[in-house]
Design a protein around this motif. Structure first.
Motif, PDB file in Angstrom:
ATOM      1  N   THR A 102      -3.230   3.436   7.574  1.00 54.45           N
ATOM      2  CA  THR A 102      -2.364   3.918   6.498  1.00 54.45           C
ATOM      3  C   THR A 102      -2.192   2.895   5.375  1.00 54.45           C
ATOM      4  O   THR A 102      -2.186   3.257   4.200  1.00 54.45           O
ATOM      5  N   THR A 103      -2.062   1.621   5.709  1.00 55.06           N
ATOM      6  CA  THR A 103      -1.830   0.623   4.663  1.00 55.06           C
ATOM      7  C   THR A 103      -3.081   0.395   3.809  1.00 55.06           C
ATOM      8  O   THR A 103      -3.001  -0.270   2.786  1.00 55.06           O
ATOM      9  N   GLN A 129      10.585   5.831  -0.654  1.00 59.29           N
ATOM     10  CA  GLN A 129      11.329   5.922   0.606  1.00 59.29           C
ATOM     11  C   GLN A 129      11.825   4.529   0.988  1.00 59.29           C
ATOM     12  O   GLN A 129      11.121   3.544   0.796  1.00 59.29           O
ATOM     13  N   HIS A 186       1.665  -4.113   4.915  1.00 58.59           N
ATOM     14  CA  HIS A 186       2.782  -3.264   4.525  1.00 58.59           C
ATOM     15  C   HIS A 186       3.126  -3.483   3.048  1.00 58.59           C
ATOM     16  O   HIS A 186       2.906  -4.574   2.496  1.00 58.59           O
ATOM     17  N   ALA A 187       3.678  -2.477   2.407  1.00 57.67           N
ATOM     18  CA  ALA A 187       4.186  -2.624   1.041  1.00 57.67           C
ATOM     19  C   ALA A 187       5.077  -3.860   0.987  1.00 57.67           C
ATOM     20  O   ALA A 187       5.799  -4.166   1.944  1.00 57.67           O
ATOM     21  N   ARG A 205      16.828  -0.710  17.756  1.00 57.01           N
ATOM     22  CA  ARG A 205      16.945  -1.394  16.468  1.00 57.01           C
ATOM     23  C   ARG A 205      17.420  -0.399  15.408  1.00 57.01           C
ATOM     24  O   ARG A 205      17.290   0.817  15.572  1.00 57.01           O
ATOM     25  N   ALA A 219       8.657  -3.631  10.567  1.00 61.85           N
ATOM     26  CA  ALA A 219       8.205  -2.362  11.143  1.00 61.85           C
ATOM     27  C   ALA A 219       7.251  -2.646  12.311  1.00 61.85           C
ATOM     28  O   ALA A 219       6.732  -3.758  12.430  1.00 61.85           O
ATOM     29  N   PRO A 220       7.032  -1.638  13.175  1.00 57.34           N
ATOM     30  CA  PRO A 220       6.286  -1.907  14.414  1.00 57.34           C
ATOM     31  C   PRO A 220       4.967  -2.670  14.233  1.00 57.34           C
ATOM     32  O   PRO A 220       4.651  -3.539  15.037  1.00 57.34           O
ATOM     33  N   TRP A 266       7.834  -4.721  -0.308  1.00 58.75           N
ATOM     34  CA  TRP A 266       9.274  -4.591  -0.065  1.00 58.75           C
ATOM     35  C   TRP A 266       9.574  -4.140   1.373  1.00 58.75           C
ATOM     36  O   TRP A 266      10.721  -4.119   1.787  1.00 58.75           O
ATOM     37  N   HIS A 267       8.532  -3.766   2.122  1.00 59.47           N
ATOM     38  CA  HIS A 267       8.746  -3.254   3.486  1.00 59.47           C
ATOM     39  C   HIS A 267       8.507  -4.331   4.542  1.00 59.47           C
ATOM     40  O   HIS A 267       8.813  -4.140   5.721  1.00 59.47           O
ATOM     41  N   VAL A 278      13.704   2.168  11.452  1.00 61.85           N
ATOM     42  CA  VAL A 278      12.830   1.605  10.430  1.00 61.85           C
ATOM     43  C   VAL A 278      11.645   2.551  10.221  1.00 61.85           C
ATOM     44  O   VAL A 278      11.143   3.151  11.166  1.00 61.85           O
ATOM     45  N   SER A 279      11.255   2.701   8.974  1.00 62.98           N
ATOM     46  CA  SER A 279      10.092   3.535   8.673  1.00 62.98           C
ATOM     47  C   SER A 279       8.834   2.847   9.185  1.00 62.98           C
ATOM     48  O   SER A 279       8.680   1.635   9.031  1.00 62.98           O
ATOM     49  N   PHE A 280       7.945   3.622   9.794  1.00 60.61           N
ATOM     50  CA  PHE A 280       6.753   3.028  10.391  1.00 60.61           C
ATOM     51  C   PHE A 280       5.915   2.338   9.323  1.00 60.61           C
ATOM     52  O   PHE A 280       5.367   1.260   9.533  1.00 60.61           O
ATOM     53  N   PHE A 281       5.806   2.966   8.161  1.00 56.18           N
ATOM     54  CA  PHE A 281       5.152   2.352   7.000  1.00 56.18           C
ATOM     55  C   PHE A 281       6.092   2.443   5.806  1.00 56.18           C
ATOM     56  O   PHE A 281       7.055   3.218   5.823  1.00 56.18           O
ATOM     57  N   GLY A 282       5.817   1.655   4.778  1.00 61.90           N
ATOM     58  CA  GLY A 282       6.563   1.756   3.537  1.00 61.90           C
ATOM     59  C   GLY A 282       5.916   2.795   2.630  1.00 61.90           C
ATOM     60  O   GLY A 282       4.719   2.688   2.344  1.00 61.90           O
ATOM     61  N   TYR A 283       6.682   3.787   2.233  1.00 62.62           N
ATOM     62  CA  TYR A 283       6.148   4.833   1.370  1.00 62.62           C
ATOM     63  C   TYR A 283       6.846   4.799   0.019  1.00 62.62           C
ATOM     64  O   TYR A 283       8.046   4.481  -0.055  1.00 62.62           O
ATOM     65  N   LYS A 284       6.102   5.167  -1.008  1.00 61.91           N
ATOM     66  CA  LYS A 284       6.667   5.266  -2.362  1.00 61.91           C
ATOM     67  C   LYS A 284       7.961   6.073  -2.344  1.00 61.91           C
ATOM     68  O   LYS A 284       7.968   7.202  -1.849  1.00 61.91           O
ATOM     69  N   SER A 297      13.043   1.369   3.511  1.00 56.92           N
ATOM     70  CA  SER A 297      12.557   0.826   4.782  1.00 56.92           C
ATOM     71  C   SER A 297      13.363   1.352   5.961  1.00 56.92           C
ATOM     72  O   SER A 297      12.831   1.553   7.045  1.00 56.92           O
ATOM     73  N   HIS A 298      14.657   1.531   5.720  1.00 57.70           N
ATOM     74  CA  HIS A 298      15.525   2.030   6.788  1.00 57.70           C
ATOM     75  C   HIS A 298      16.031   3.415   6.397  1.00 57.70           C
ATOM     76  O   HIS A 298      16.993   3.539   5.640  1.00 57.70           O
ATOM     77  N   TRP A 304      -1.562   0.422  -4.635  1.00 57.80           N
ATOM     78  CA  TRP A 304      -1.365   1.779  -5.160  1.00 57.80           C
ATOM     79  C   TRP A 304      -0.776   1.795  -6.562  1.00 57.80           C
ATOM     80  O   TRP A 304      -0.875   2.798  -7.262  1.00 57.80           O
ATOM     81  N   ALA A 343      11.332  -5.670   6.829  1.00 59.36           N
ATOM     82  CA  ALA A 343      11.948  -4.727   7.774  1.00 59.36           C
ATOM     83  C   ALA A 343      11.347  -4.851   9.177  1.00 59.36           C
ATOM     84  O   ALA A 343      11.841  -4.236  10.118  1.00 59.36           O
TER      85      ALA A 343
END
Lengths: 514, 514
Positions: free
Chosen positions: B25-26, A283, B100-101, A272, B109-110, B103-104, A275-281, A285-286, B163, B107
């Motif tokens: 993490t979330t 950063q 997830h955030a 695929r 994510a896994p 906006w994420h 994709v970021s495993f989590f959404g970070y401030k 998504s891709h 957050w 995507a």
């Protein structure tokens, strides 16, 4: 014959040989049918997370579905997390859920619940039996769906449909082949590769499970002046002296993005878009540099191997000499242990053809980084992020491949979710060696707190990442479930313990104290 | 303040003081907020079945909601089975799921999955946060729903809403009172009772949790020449010298139906029409003799206590003398153990005001049969049939009531699902004494095989009901999780072990070998 017998006979005739089970009263007609249908072996798990994770491990190794036998909605629910991982691994599984007798469902007895609502998020197909005579055909539908979708398929079997007479086994037609990638797509990708820019072939799924797929991809990339990378969290990656080393994408988005710096194009081959495993401030998504273009040769469903062969032809790289990639050098670890030392100890002791199940979490990345120094093996990774997959997947892989050594590189916090799997390993005398990376913390959460700007967490936050008070005694836990165990605090001890565990038959656990 | 801080401040102001947690993490923004909002205590569990079961035990004892903190869909899924039990127990709980955030989410994510689909079957209310500023109000909505519905309410909190800044705590309005039963209904039931036939008052829910409710029901029944029975699988039953003994309905439908023989009418008081736990060949879903009529005074939501008081008034039984019911006689058990001996040993050693959590499964019925010989106590039962509730519910009850002894009468097979709860008991130094009824089998399944006509199961079926090979070593398992443990094989040893465990502080486990 009874519905349960017709269903199991259909399964056996289709080649299903294993059922991971944790049955209850509504599954009693199926339980007794195992004695009529000896073609399907029942393997008991003490909890459903073990059952579904084992089916995932089995399916990743064999590419054919195991059955799971689960008790109504709540029993199924306990297995959802590892079915989530199986869904991400694209593992075929057939879940059989015993449901209340059809006439009893409207009474809303205590165990009644909305099973479909629970099943849909982790199943490509969900269905119900409608009678004893139709149950074998309904099973066949589930079987084909599991193989067609490469996903768990869930069949809800009413107890009375299973205990009543009137069933006959049905023949299951062959599963459809993977869809082929069309020629035009191959030609388009060939054009991208020949345009003189620097491409990455990003491999996932089927492409990583096949040595020839990896070799073909490496030839194509060499010819195009590019590189091959492996998707993170793959169901199965093959490695060995005859397979060119392939780097795996890193975990955090900054590092992932940095990996693609300098490349012009990403060609997805069963993978695929990263994709970021989590959404970070701050950063995306891709995590890809802005100037990198993504193209898809084959999605996770398609026949990526044939597509790669066609692409090699189209780019005239089929006869390309495989580049002589440098393999990592490893030195026997001494003294105190860290994640690198554990990885090296495994690489130095693993026998030919081992299966390495990696749920090391914060200790996981060290292994694939040096695994190209190891004898031929395959690695099964955390695909979906639902922790507690390591021990069950190792259990199922060992059932699938009794002649291969299974090594489970296992984080302690994640192990605690499904530690019951050790009992099945003991009961079935499986050749699984579990290496517990014992740091007595959810260390990944410490890292995430730091990423969130909390370098010095308060008492409440700190208490939620610590497993130290009391520390889990892994030797007693393993022995309590019937598995021999030992502790290692140095590299020397760890190698000795691993060598012994990997030569003696049956399961072993080694606590590697970090 | 941050969304997470506003949410937790709202919870604390509403009187929520406990959060059972297994974060990832979330949930990091919520984890760190516990250090800003000291009003809510975080209690870590090693797996989510522990977390949700503990929230159930806490809620059953306090009638107020605990929070759970769970990681995305798969983390929530691991807690569904014990939320199913909580739903059947009508326990208010507020599940906070870190998502997830915002906006994420698209995507995929896994760890992404359809959380609502997983949550609905066990939640009276499911919602999502929409922004940091609205999150406290959205939490208040979940809080009110949990108390109004007496069910788990599930709030899915996006990480970025937690957050980001912009939240202010909100005041939570008082929860609505239970709906009142109307006068006409009371008059109708009074008429049934005065018609000279032989009625049963079947108590459930609130009616069994309140000594005055039980006394009032017994007075009404005495005046009408009838009896009082307790619904099976109650969330909490109060017992003691000042409370008249009340028989509990038996498990199997034949016995349940036989219990109602000779009665004319069943008056439901917070109870449901009796339902068979499973559907059996030739047995109805509602096992009642044909000539018994069912009437409802109060459903599980309504104010059954006020309705009982009104019914006592209407039937002129408020001043009725409580009948002197015979209490069971017990003799100290000696020699080899069976379910009866274990129950007697508990009755003879349990201190005043104990909380008995009963997940004895095939060993469970012996305890309520003689519990009226014990000092004042309450019993928390298996409400929903999802096994693995005993140890977690005991954990939560002990957190809720630190000054009371908690005794967990626990089947071995069920214990194996959520044995991780012992670690939380050790960590929090809870006064929980676990009595493992150790028969090394799923004995209830042996009984069910016999009911299905299989007196002599084949090897496959037999292997699926046996936990004997290898036997679980409960002493090592308990000690591995940090809990002191001992083994008893005779009545004398068991009483000695229980006396010691119940006087020493902190958790203990006693393996009672059957």
């Amino acid at each position: 014959m009874k519905g349960s017998e017709g269903l199991l006979a259909t399964a056996a005739a289709a080649g299903v040989d294993t059922c991971f089970a944790n049955p209850g009263t509504t599954e009693i007609p199926l339980v007794e049918a195992f004695d009529q249908q000896s073609g399907v072996r029942a393997v008991l798990g003490l909890s459903e997370g073990v059952v579904t994770g084992a089916a995932d491990g089995y399916g990743r190794m064999t590419s054919k579905p195991a059955l799971t036998l689960l008790h109504l909605g709540p029993g199924f629910a306990n297995g959802i997390a590892n079915l989530h991982n199986a869904r991400r691994a694209r593992t075929p599984i057939i879940n059989l859920i015993g449901e209340h007798a059809s006439w009893h469902q409207s009474a809303d007895a205590p165990l009644n619940s909305d099973i479909e609502s629970l099943a849909r998020p982790v199943s490509g197909w969900v269905g119900r039996t409608t009678s004893p005579s139709t149950a074998p055909g309904e099973f066949a539908e589930a079987y084909l769906a599991a193989l067609r979708d490469r996903l768990p398929a869930t069949l809800i079997a009413a107890a009375d449909h299973m205990w009543r007479q009137g069933a006959m086994p049905v023949e299951v037609p062959a599963a459809p082949a993977r869809p082929q990638v069309d020629e035009q797509r191959v030609a388009e990708i060939a054009k991208v590769l020949s345009s003189g820019r620097r491409p990455v072939l990003l491999l996932g799924g089927q492409a990583l499970e096949n040595p020839e797929g990896i070799r073909t991809a490496v030839r194509i990339a060499a010819k195009a002046g590019g590189e091959v990378l492996a998707e993170r969290g793959s169901a199965r990656v093959e490695r060995g002296p005859m397979i060119p080393p392939v780097r795996t994408l890193p975990y955090f988005p900054e590092a992932m993005s940095a990996t693609f710096e300098g490349f012009s194009d990403v060609i997805l081959v069963g993978a695929r878009t990263p994709v970021s495993f989590f959404g970070y401030k701050g950063q995306p998504s891709h995590p890809l540099p802005d100037d990198v273009k993504v193209h898809e040769l084959a999605d996770a469903d398609s026949d990526a191997l044939t597509a790669l062969a066609a692409l090699a032809e189209a780019t005239d790289s089929a006869a390309e000499k495989l580049p002589q990639a440098k393999r990592p050098q490893v030195t026997a670890p001494t003294g105190a242990l860290d994640a690198d030392a554990i990885a090296v100890a495994i690489v130095l002791t693993q026998p030919e053809n081992a299966i390495v199940v990696n749920e090391g979490v914060s200790s996981s990345a060290a292994y694939p980084a040096i695994a190209d120094a190891a004898p031929a093996h395959c690695e099964l990774s955390q695909t979906g992020g639902a922790i507690g997959m390591g021990m069950p997947v190792a259990t199922g892989a060992a059932i699938a491949c009794p002649d291969r050594a299974v090594i489970n590189l296992q984080a302690d916090g994640s192990a605690a979710y499904t530690v019951q799997a050790l009992w099945t390993q003991a009961r079935e005398e499986l050749n699984v060696t579990t290496v517990i990376c014992s740091n007595s913390r959810y260390r990944i959460l410490d890292e995430e707190l730091r990423r969130a700007g909390i370098d010095d967490p308060g008492a409440a936050a700190a208490s939620m990442t610590s497993l130290a008070d009391p520390a889990l005694d892994w030797l007693q836990l393993a022995q309590g479930f019937g598995v021999e165990a030992t502790r290692a605090t140095t590299g020397e001890q760890l190698r000795t313990a691993l060598s012994r565990a990997l030569t003696e038959p049956g399961p072993h656990l080694v606590e590697a104290v970090l």
